[in-house]
Design an enzyme around this catalytic site. Structure first.
Site, PDB file in Angstrom:
ATOM      1  N   GLY A  49     -48.520 158.117  -3.351  1.00  0.00           N
ATOM      2  CA  GLY A  49     -48.461 157.725  -1.949  1.00  0.00           C
ATOM      3  C   GLY A  49     -49.826 157.515  -1.329  1.00  0.00           C
ATOM      4  N   CYS A  50     -50.860 157.668  -2.116  1.00  0.00           N
ATOM      5  CA  CYS A  50     -52.219 157.448  -1.630  1.00  0.00           C
ATOM      6  C   CYS A  50     -52.725 156.108  -2.171  1.00  0.00           C
ATOM      7  CB  CYS A  50     -53.147 158.560  -2.100  1.00  0.00           C
ATOM      8  SG  CYS A  50     -52.700 160.178  -1.474  1.00  0.00           S
ATOM      9  N   ALA A  51     -53.431 155.364  -1.334  1.00  0.00           N
ATOM     10  CA  ALA A  51     -53.982 154.079  -1.769  1.00  0.00           C
ATOM     11  C   ALA A  51     -55.085 154.289  -2.814  1.00  0.00           C
ATOM     12  CB  ALA A  51     -54.529 153.301  -0.577  1.00  0.00           C
TER      13      ALA A  51
END
Length: 141
Positions: A49-51
């Site tokens: 969920g983190c870029a």
């Protein structure tokens, strides 16, 4: 303990005049974050969920929560340092109840991060809460 470190960050944010200075401070916090052993940068410790690439490795000792973290983005390393100040050293039972959203609003981060960074920050908080909840339930951390 954890709250004192976070309060210190909040006081520094209050002192800094603009968001460019605050971003520089967050990046500096990231630079001061201890290096995470490359052996811990495995899929099980990766935060989805983190870029950017983000890893969190939780540790629970004597009933207290702690974690190591790293990212390939300096601003995200700084956000990890902010979360570390908020959570590290707390009794395990307190971790799921920490109002991370309120604390981050106190810093103004809710208004000044891109939606991708905000989503990543929420994903890190959720991972921390999940690990703590599993440990409290007697499951694997």
């Amino acid at each position: 303990m954890a709250q004192d470190e976070f309060d210190e960050i909040a006081e520094t944010f209050d002192f800094l005049d603009d968001w460019e200075e605050r971003y520089r401070h967050v990046i500096e916090l990231g630079r001061e974050l201890p290096e995470m052993d490359e052996a811990l940068k495995v899929p099980a410790n990766k935060v989805n969920g983190c870029a950017s690439q983000v890893w969190l490795f939780p540790r629970i000792e004597d009933g207290r929560f702690d974690f190591m973290g790293d990212s390939d983005a300096m601003i995200v390393r700084g956000l990890i340092a902010v979360l570390h100040a908020l959570y590290a050293g707390r009794p395990l039972a307190e971790v799921p109840g920490v109002d991370a959203s309120g604390a981050l609003k106190r810093l103004g981060l809710d208004e000044h991060l891109s939606s991708q960074r905000s989503n990543g920050l929420r994903a890190m908080v959720e991972r921390i809460r999940l690990v703590a909840a599993q440990a409290l339930d007697g499951g694997d951390a």
